[in-house]
Design a protein around this motif. Structure first.
Motif, PDB file in Angstrom:
ATOM      1  N   CYS A 254       0.829  -1.205   0.000  1.00  0.00           N
ATOM      2  CA  CYS A 254       0.000   0.000   0.000  1.00  0.00           C
ATOM      3  C   CYS A 254       0.863   1.255   0.000  1.00  0.00           C
ATOM      4  O   CYS A 254       0.561   2.229  -0.705  1.00  0.00           O
ATOM      5  N   ILE A 255       1.952   1.247   0.777  1.00  0.00           N
ATOM      6  CA  ILE A 255       2.849   2.403   0.821  1.00  0.00           C
ATOM      7  C   ILE A 255       3.523   2.590  -0.528  1.00  0.00           C
ATOM      8  O   ILE A 255       3.668   3.720  -1.022  1.00  0.00           O
ATOM      9  N   ALA A 256       3.927   1.475  -1.170  1.00  0.00           N
ATOM     10  CA  ALA A 256       4.553   1.570  -2.493  1.00  0.00           C
ATOM     11  C   ALA A 256       3.583   2.172  -3.510  1.00  0.00           C
ATOM     12  O   ALA A 256       3.965   3.025  -4.320  1.00  0.00           O
ATOM     13  N   ALA A 257       2.318   1.737  -3.476  1.00  0.00           N
ATOM     14  CA  ALA A 257       1.313   2.287  -4.393  1.00  0.00           C
ATOM     15  C   ALA A 257       1.106   3.773  -4.131  1.00  0.00           C
ATOM     16  O   ALA A 257       0.938   4.572  -5.068  1.00  0.00           O
ATOM     17  N   LEU A 258       1.125   4.168  -2.864  1.00  0.00           N
ATOM     18  CA  LEU A 258       0.976   5.578  -2.504  1.00  0.00           C
ATOM     19  C   LEU A 258       2.123   6.400  -3.087  1.00  0.00           C
ATOM     20  O   LEU A 258       1.919   7.486  -3.642  1.00  0.00           O
ATOM     21  N   MET A 259       3.351   5.889  -3.009  1.00  0.00           N
ATOM     22  CA  MET A 259       4.522   6.600  -3.507  1.00  0.00           C
ATOM     23  C   MET A 259       4.528   6.685  -5.034  1.00  0.00           C
ATOM     24  O   MET A 259       4.967   7.683  -5.611  1.00  0.00           O
ATOM     25  N   LEU A 260       4.039   5.645  -5.698  1.00  0.00           N
ATOM     26  CA  LEU A 260       4.118   5.581  -7.157  1.00  0.00           C
ATOM     27  C   LEU A 260       2.976   6.307  -7.853  1.00  0.00           C
ATOM     28  O   LEU A 260       3.153   6.851  -8.945  1.00  0.00           O
ATOM     29  N   THR A 261       1.794   6.310  -7.255  1.00  0.00           N
ATOM     30  CA  THR A 261       0.619   6.863  -7.931  1.00  0.00           C
ATOM     31  C   THR A 261       0.113   8.160  -7.332  1.00  0.00           C
ATOM     32  O   THR A 261      -0.706   8.835  -7.957  1.00  0.00           O
ATOM     33  N   GLY A 262       0.555   8.525  -6.124  1.00  0.00           N
ATOM     34  CA  GLY A 262       0.038   9.726  -5.482  1.00  0.00           C
ATOM     35  C   GLY A 262      -1.440   9.636  -5.170  1.00  0.00           C
ATOM     36  O   GLY A 262      -2.133  10.652  -5.105  1.00  0.00           O
ATOM     37  N   CYS A 263      -1.953   8.420  -4.952  1.00  0.00           N
ATOM     38  CA  CYS A 263      -3.380   8.256  -4.671  1.00  0.00           C
ATOM     39  C   CYS A 263      -3.714   8.841  -3.299  1.00  0.00           C
ATOM     40  O   CYS A 263      -2.840   9.027  -2.446  1.00  0.00           O
ATOM     41  N   ARG A 264      -4.963   9.154  -3.110  1.00  0.00           N
ATOM     42  CA  ARG A 264      -5.420   9.623  -1.807  1.00  0.00           C
ATOM     43  C   ARG A 264      -5.354   8.472  -0.810  1.00  0.00           C
ATOM     44  O   ARG A 264      -5.630   7.322  -1.167  1.00  0.00           O
ATOM     45  N   PRO A 265      -5.028   8.745   0.461  1.00  0.00           N
ATOM     46  CA  PRO A 265      -4.974   7.646   1.439  1.00  0.00           C
ATOM     47  C   PRO A 265      -6.313   6.934   1.587  1.00  0.00           C
ATOM     48  O   PRO A 265      -6.357   5.725   1.795  1.00  0.00           O
ATOM     49  N   SER A 266      -7.434   7.669   1.455  1.00  0.00           N
ATOM     50  CA  SER A 266      -8.746   7.026   1.569  1.00  0.00           C
ATOM     51  C   SER A 266      -9.004   6.048   0.431  1.00  0.00           C
ATOM     52  O   SER A 266      -9.832   5.140   0.560  1.00  0.00           O
ATOM     53  N   GLU A 267      -8.308   6.221  -0.692  1.00  0.00           N
ATOM     54  CA  GLU A 267      -8.478   5.320  -1.825  1.00  0.00           C
ATOM     55  C   GLU A 267      -7.788   3.985  -1.605  1.00  0.00           C
ATOM     56  O   GLU A 267      -7.947   3.060  -2.404  1.00  0.00           O
ATOM     57  N   LEU A 268      -7.024   3.881  -0.529  1.00  0.00           N
ATOM     58  CA  LEU A 268      -6.401   2.613  -0.159  1.00  0.00           C
ATOM     59  C   LEU A 268      -7.224   1.874   0.890  1.00  0.00           C
ATOM     60  O   LEU A 268      -6.747   0.909   1.476  1.00  0.00           O
TER      61      LEU A 268
END
Length: 470
Positions: A254-268
């Motif tokens: 989840c942290i890797a996806a956050l770093m790579l895509t800049g998604c909102r935390p709520s989207e995880l």
């Protein structure tokens, strides 16, 4: 007898011997509460100007209001959320203007509900127990300008006298609404109730995330002078995320996806989640992300433009977290997986949690996790590392790529439906000249909905050929 007091009241409660005058347990003269309740009723109606109680129930906001009131009550000796709010306001003990605003909105609407529910029965009681017809008519004349036909019908239908506890509850709500009137348009709600020697607390905003990103990039510029190729995101992954024994691989992903895509935390959150597929093209490893948007306004089955319902981002694996995530996904069935952090479905008292509340809890949990890891990776950083810093960083990287990615692409990557919104995220100059840009590995960006551009060309009249003057 008047139109309001044709029917006699039943005693309060189930005891037929109970006295009809339920007001006997209330301190203070009755007329004072009557007049104040009329003013509070006007405020209660005003609080429904933009959103009705039904709207709040439907969106899950009403449940959050209950949580906020309970939190205030727990932290005050009186166990009364209204008293706790006024005490915090007096001593300016809020953590920020946003915190004050959220509690004010909650308590104003809760007080408004109590007034709208309890005031008709109280008015009915006052009119029925007036000393004589003249006093009764006087109460009615004072009441009429403040009520509509629906409220008049509710007054006439009341057949049971309110209990002393009901009237105390009404009195408490009336006093609060008069001291803290509603502000449905939020024109002044962020300004704290400060005295002449006090200053309103500073609101937290996107500025703090930009400051954290700026500090991290400055840190990278200093470090790169002695360590060629140093990158703060590589440092965060290698020093904090990978060695952490308390992290499982699901949360690392989840942290890797956050770093790579800049998604909102709520989207995880597990309610939405991010789908990831591992692909190999021409001998190169790729990750394809499908992100379900969190900023949507749903009405009657249609999505109305607050954000992208879904967006796709594809990256080439050239950074430590992307290479690790590619290996992780390849181990899953079919080389694909779903990333989502679970949240409790019920509160501690057994009440079901609305999706918005579950996503809020995931956002809070992920925020605490990133903050803790940030202190490990950057112990001297004065600003707090948050999930949104990675979102600002990706926006800065994309906008600094020299026109490779246009405004529409940046908006789609961030899950926006308008190019105007991206101006709040990062800055073109923030990431300029830095190595390790995550935008360099982005291969494709697409959103399910077209991106709107607020930029307007010249007025059509200005495009008409001008007739030369003789």
């Amino acid at each position: 007898m008047t139109q309001y007091d044709r029917n006699l009241f039943k005693p309060a409660g189930n005891d037929p011997s109970a006295h009809v005058n339920a007001c006997s347990g209330i301190d203070g003269p009755m007329p004072d509460l009557f007049h104040e309740s009329l003013k509070a009723h006007d405020f209660a109606v005003l609080s429904n100007k933009n959103f009705s109680f039904a709207d709040l129930y439907k969106s899950g906001t009403w449940q959050k209001y209950g949580y906020r009131a309970a939190a205030l009550a727990r932290n005050h000796p009186s166990r009364d959320p209204f008293i706790a709010y006024l005490a915090n306001d007096q001593h300016q003990s809020w953590t920020g203007a946003n915190s004050r605003q959220s509690y004010r909105s909650a308590l104003v609407r809760l007080a408004a509900r109590d007034v709208l529910e309890l005031a008709p029965g109280y008015w009915r009681l006052v009119i029925a127990e007036a000393d004589d017809d003249a006093a009764r008519r006087q109460f009615i004349r004072q009441l009429e300008p403040h009520v509509d036909d629906e409220t008049r019908a509710r007054i006439r239908k009341v057949v049971q006298a309110p209990s002393p506890s009901d009237i105390k509850k009404l009195k408490r709500a009336v006093e609060f609404l008069i001291q803290v009137p509603p502000d449905p348009d939020h024109t002044a709600v962020r300004s704290g109730a400060t005295g002449p020697d006090r200053q309103a607390s500073k609101p937290r905003s996107a500025t703090s995330k930009k400051e954290a990103l700026y500090a991290l990039n400055q840190h990278q510029r200093r470090k790169s002078k002695s360590h060629s190729g140093y990158n703060w995101r590589d440092q965060f992954w290698r020093v904090a995320v990978m060695p952490d024994s308390h992290l499982d691989n699901d949360r690392r992903a989840c942290i890797a996806a956050l770093m790579l895509t800049g998604c909102r935390p709520s989207e995880l959150s597990a309610d939405l989640g991010v789908g990831v597929s591992a692909l190999e093209w021409a001998g190169l490893a790729h990750l394809a992300f499908k992100i379900a948007g969190a900023k949507l306004a749903e009405e009657t089955g249609e999505v109305h433009g607050k954000g992208q319902e879904r967006r796709d981002i594809e990256v080439r694996c050239q950074t430590p977290e992307s290479e690790w995530l590619f290996a992780y996904v390849m181990e899953q069935d079919g080389g694909q997986c779903f990333l989502g952090m679970p949240a409790p479905t019920h509160s501690q008292n057994g009440m079901p949690l609305m999706p918005t509340e579950r996503r809020r809890r995931v956002t809070g949990s992920l925020g605490k996790l990133i903050g803790r890891l940030g202190k490990v990776a950057f112990p001297r950083l004065q600003q707090r590392l948050t999930p949104y810093v990675f979102r600002h960083a990706l926006s800065s990287d994309l906008r600094a790529m020299g026109g490779i990615w246009g405004k529409d692409d940046v908006a789609a990557a961030l899950g926006h439906q308008s190019t105007r919104t991206q101006t709040h995220y990062g800055s073109t100059n923030t990431s300029r000249g830095l190595t390790g840009s995550r935008a360099e590995q982005v291969a494709r960006i697409s959103g399910i909905a077209p991106v709107r551009s607020p930029d307007r060309g010249p007025h059509p009249a200005a495009l008409k050929p001008q007739t030369p003057k003789a």
